[in-house]
Design a protein around this motif. Structure first.
Motif: not given
Lengths: 246, 246
Positions: A4-12, A143-152
């Motif tokens: 599984c991958v989740g990614m946090l973007l400026d857009e969503g 929690e994800a931050t801009a430094d690491t915007p994804f979790f696996q």
């Protein structure tokens, strides 16, 4: 296994999970590992799950019952829709994990099994920005931050190099979805315990609605194109770099 | 941790190992993990090691003492140079591992440590073709074939996708060396427990001599070029593929 991958973007948000489960290589199944709860206009929640399937399904059932007011708690302490921030929502998820552990933990242990589960949890509530969390089996989280915007979670190693090279929080949603699918492609090629179809969700910041979900199977034309083009591009890139002069 | 790759080609062998060792993240060291023995014109042997450093170094010392006739065995049963085939040489290595286990195994176990070691062993003897083996801590082993011409030991997952896509036994030695170094590049980026310098050896079939070894550090111009060009090529390839239309 699972990927599984989740990614946090400026857009969503981009969230994706495979659907393969296995207990040994001779006992393979297909189960959904991407779950959503939404109250349009108020909040959306997306959960990706890895680990012991009995544990993760119990957590999902408890969250669902919480949103339906069926957990007997009057204080809204179990209801995602009552959370005012994603931090509070992540706490509710953590509590659900701990509640499952209270019921099943010692029995798993008596059986020599670990209470193993991990989660990626993303969403948005009201005017708060979208947020993304990696939640452990103990119910605590980061929690994800801009430094690491994804979790696996799950079988994360094969698919990490592409994320390490390409992932940036200012990517477009469609590009991030492309990158996440390439990360799945590498994982699928190298590890049999991760399997198609992939459940993919993209969430556009501020919409407070789940509008884009896609189940990607063997015959998905985009995924086929992606996989073929990427292989071709890698081979070309490889051929274009000078060999070691030995 | 460690990362080692060995590859069997029609043209010969490519063998590479990193040099980082660690016992916890606060105890990091640099140790050679690529070893060679040669009797020019007769046979060459290359060993890559992963696992408990005390175990792997003891195995290496025993093999060396075997080639020097210092292990007290008159029957040449411990001497790589007395092996008539690579299969016999792999058996000698397996025996060295078992001899180390006889001395240290129960003490490691009493201490709660595992007798953990794995090896990639390649070489050529006389007119026999070059051969490559993956040797386990029990001293047993498997041999590479054209279907899977490479072995990896240690932290193998990050660097596997490139090998799965590109490795073929009819590659040129210089191309295979390039591919192996790209596999290291991906691993180095994603895992701190694998570190430069890399020891790289290429062996040309039939020469029965070790002529090409290279230690590749941070400043190696080829490795720097490779790493930069590959990143650039991947980003270009990524950009050239259509985004997911969501």
């Amino acid at each position: 296994m699972t990927y599984c991958v989740g990614m946090l973007l400026d857009e969503g948000l981009v969230m994706a999970a495979d659907t393969r489960t296995n207990a040994g290589v001779d006992n393979v199944g297909k189960f959904k590992k991407l779950f959503t709860w939404e109250k349009p206009g108020h909040g959306v929640f997306v959960l990706l799950t890895a680990g012991n399937l009995a544990v993760t399904q119990a957590v999902v059932s408890m969250l669902t019952e919480g949103t339906q007011g069926r957990r007997g708690s009057k204080a809204d302490g179990d209801n995602l829709f009552a959370a005012k921030t994603m931090f509070q929502a992540a706490r509710i998820l953590g509590k659900a994990i701990r509640d499952v552990k209270d019921v099943d933990g010692e029995h798993l242990e008596a059986n020599g099994d670990a209470f193993a589960a991990s989660f990626i949890f993303g969403g948005q509530i009201g005017k708060e920005r979208p947020r993304l969390f990696n939640i452990y089996s103990a119910g605590n989280f980061i929690e994800a931050t801009a430094d690491t915007p994804f979790f696996q979670i799950g079988e994360h190693k094969y698919g990490k190099p592409i994320l390490d090279r390409v992932a940036r929080n200012d990517m477009k949603l469609g590009d991030a979805a492309k990158m996440v699918l390439l990360s799945f492609d590498s994982t699928l090629r190298s590890n049999l315990s991760v399997g198609l179809p992939i459940d993919l969700l993209t969430y556009e910041r501020g919409t407070l609605k789940i509008e884009h979900t896609k189940r990607i199977g063997l015959d998905d034309p985009y995924f086929k194109m992606l996989s073929t083009e990427w292989s071709k591009a890698l081979r070309t890139a490889f051929a274009n770099i000078q060999a070691l002069d030995i």
